[in-house]
Design an enzyme around this catalytic site. Structure first.
Site, short mmCIF file in Angstrom:
data_model
loop_
_atom_site.label_atom_id
_atom_site.label_comp_id
_atom_site.label_asym_id
_atom_site.label_seq_id
_atom_site.Cartn_x
_atom_site.Cartn_y
_atom_site.Cartn_z
N TYR A 21 0.84 -1.21 0.00
CA TYR A 21 0.00 0.00 0.00
C TYR A 21 0.87 1.26 0.00
O TYR A 21 0.62 2.21 -0.75
CB TYR A 21 -0.89 -0.06 1.25
CG TYR A 21 -1.90 1.05 1.41
CD1 TYR A 21 -3.11 1.02 0.72
CD2 TYR A 21 -1.66 2.11 2.28
CE1 TYR A 21 -4.06 2.02 0.90
CE2 TYR A 21 -2.59 3.12 2.47
CZ TYR A 21 -3.80 3.07 1.77
OH TYR A 21 -4.73 4.07 1.96
N LYS A 54 0.89 4.14 -2.83
CA LYS A 54 0.53 5.53 -2.49
C LYS A 54 1.71 6.49 -2.68
O LYS A 54 1.50 7.66 -3.03
CB LYS A 54 0.01 5.59 -1.04
CG LYS A 54 -1.32 4.85 -0.82
CD LYS A 54 -2.44 5.41 -1.67
CE LYS A 54 -3.80 4.82 -1.32
NZ LYS A 54 -4.88 5.32 -2.19
N1 LIG Z 1 -9.64 5.52 5.50
C1 LIG Z 1 -8.41 5.97 5.66
O1 LIG Z 1 -7.92 6.07 6.80
C2 LIG Z 1 -7.57 6.37 4.48
C3 LIG Z 1 -6.36 7.01 4.73
C4 LIG Z 1 -5.57 7.40 3.68
C5 LIG Z 1 -5.98 7.16 2.38
N2 LIG Z 1 -7.16 6.52 2.17
C6 LIG Z 1 -7.54 6.28 0.78
O2 LIG Z 1 -8.81 6.85 0.53
C7 LIG Z 1 -9.45 6.13 -0.52
C8 LIG Z 1 -10.85 5.74 -0.07
O3 LIG Z 1 -10.73 4.87 1.05
P1 LIG Z 1 -11.89 4.65 2.13
O4 LIG Z 1 -11.27 4.74 3.45
O5 LIG Z 1 -13.07 5.48 1.80
O6 LIG Z 1 -12.19 3.10 1.87
P2 LIG Z 1 -13.54 2.29 1.59
O7 LIG Z 1 -14.64 2.79 2.45
O8 LIG Z 1 -13.13 0.86 1.69
O9 LIG Z 1 -13.90 2.66 0.08
C9 LIG Z 1 -13.08 2.23 -0.96
C10 LIG Z 1 -13.73 2.60 -2.26
O10 LIG Z 1 -12.93 2.09 -3.34
C11 LIG Z 1 -13.72 1.32 -4.20
N3 LIG Z 1 -12.97 0.22 -4.80
C12 LIG Z 1 -12.24 -0.72 -4.13
N4 LIG Z 1 -11.72 -1.59 -5.01
C13 LIG Z 1 -12.14 -1.20 -6.24
C14 LIG Z 1 -11.94 -1.70 -7.55
N5 LIG Z 1 -11.19 -2.79 -7.78
N6 LIG Z 1 -12.53 -1.07 -8.58
C15 LIG Z 1 -13.29 0.03 -8.37
N7 LIG Z 1 -13.51 0.56 -7.15
C16 LIG Z 1 -12.95 -0.06 -6.10
C17 LIG Z 1 -14.84 0.79 -3.34
O11 LIG Z 1 -15.94 0.45 -4.16
P3 LIG Z 1 -17.04 -0.67 -3.70
O12 LIG Z 1 -17.38 -0.31 -2.29
O13 LIG Z 1 -18.15 -0.44 -4.66
O14 LIG Z 1 -16.39 -1.99 -3.85
C18 LIG Z 1 -15.11 1.95 -2.40
O15 LIG Z 1 -15.99 2.87 -2.99
C19 LIG Z 1 -8.55 4.94 -0.83
O16 LIG Z 1 -7.73 5.24 -1.94
C20 LIG Z 1 -7.69 4.83 0.41
O17 LIG Z 1 -6.47 4.20 0.15
C21 LIG Z 1 -7.96 6.11 3.18
#
Ligand SMILES: NC(=O)c1ccc[n+]([C@@H]2O[C@H](COP(=O)([O-])OP(=O)(O)OC[C@H]3O[C@@H](n4cnc5c(N)ncnc54)[C@H](OP(=O)(O)O)[C@@H]3O)[C@@H](O)[C@H]2O)c1
Length: 266
Positions: free
Chosen positions: A172, A176
């Site tokens: 990851y 990133k």
């Molecule tokens: N949460 C944190 O603490 C955090 C911190 C830093 C960065 N981020 C980044 O923020 C972004 C969103 O994360 P989140 O926390 O909101 O996670 P999340 O709730 O798990 O949401 C992830 C999203 O990505 C989509 N996704 C996953 N695999 C996919 C694929 N193969 N094709 C198309 N769409 C896909 C999912 O779609 P479905 O639900 O429809 O499968 C969902 O809408 C990510 O890039 C993550 O790395 C998150």
């Protein structure tokens, strides 16, 4: 060159605009978590929103309905961002429905955490395919259309983990961190074409992704965060709104840290 402060010219300050009326945004992974907050925030500032989803399309349908209640147009598209053929098909469908895309938020992402000793090749490949190559494919599909129109915004959702690394997240963190180099390179290539390319690097945000993290580890994160809590999806969406807005016309190649002060170290 000296600036004449008494000249009426220097008093005319253009007020920043966050109005996205008439713009169309694509938000990958807009079905839940941070992507959902981004989709709703951009729509609440007037943007039409194309949302992509993968396993959670029933949630994407709710987001689509919510956007339409706010006024703008919205559709959702099921695809695997890690599959270039599906990305091409999704892009064709989006362009058929919306004619043009002005804003792209590459938000879709996954984790497959394990210490490096136990990390399999499959765990490495799947995270790189979705979090890094997926961003390449989606950006490829839309950015030249923005350049042709002379206006565009790309925001890549990176992570504090891409900046400082994290135990159990070599895959990851590599993806990133890769996004940061990708962002800065495209920012240089598209700067004179009216397209800005920036990244946002969230700290630990309360979503499904962090729900998988053991409570003890989240407690340690909270203790390392100056504001003393996890972030909320809307706090990331606010940063994205700034970067895609007309107000950020002179911001490109930037990484916006939104992490409660965590990156200052302690
Ligand atoms: N949460 C944190 O603490 C955090 C911190 C830093 C960065 N981020 C980044 O923020 C972004 C969103 O994360 P989140 O926390 O909101 O996670 P999340 O709730 O798990 O949401 C992830 C999203 O990505 C989509 N996704 C996953 N695999 C996919 C694929 N193969 N094709 C198309 N769409 C896909 C999912 O779609 P479905 O639900 O429809 O499968 C969902 O809408 C990510 O890039 C993550 O790395 C998150």
């Amino acid at each position: 060159m000296a600036v004449d402060e008494s000249s009426p010219q220097t008093e005319r300050i253009e007020l920043p605009s966050f109005d996205l009326s008439g713009k169309t945004a694509v938000v990958t992974g807009g079905s839940r978590g941070i992507g959902k907050a981004i989709a709703l925030t951009l729509a609440s500032h007037g943007a039409n929103v194309a949302i992509t989803c993968y396993t959670g399309c029933k949630f994407a349908e709710d987001v689509r309905n919510h956007v339409c209640e706010l006024g703008p147009k919205s559709h959702y598209y099921a695809h695997d961002v890690g599959n270039p053929d599906e990305v091409r098909k999704m892009a064709d469908e989006v362009l058929a429905d919306f004619d043009k895309v002005d804003i792209l938020v590459n938000n879709a992402g996954i984790t497959r955490d394990r210490s490096f000793k136990k990390m399999t090749r499959e765990m490495w490949d799947s995270v790189i395919a979705v979090n890094l190559t997926g961003v390449f494919s989606v950006t490829k599909a839309f950015i030249d259309g923005m350049a042709d129109n002379g206006w565009g915004r790309v925001v890549n959702v990176s992570s504090i983990v891409g900046e400082v690394g994290n135990f159990g997240q070599a895959n990851y963190a590599a993806a990133k961190a890769g996004l940061l180099g990708f962002t800065k390179s495209l920012a240089r290539e598209y700067a004179r074409k009216g397209v800005t390319v920036n990244a946002i690097a969230p700290g630990f945000i309360r979503t499904r992704m962090t729900a998988e993290v053991p409570e003890k580890a989240l407690e340690a994160v909270t203790n390392m965060t100056p504001v003393g809590r996890l972030g909320e999806p809307g706090e990331i969406a606010a940063g994205v709104l700034f970067l895609v807005s007309p107000a950020a016309s002179y911001v490109t190649g930037h990484v916006l840290d939104v992490n409660g002060g965590m990156s200052m170290g302690g």
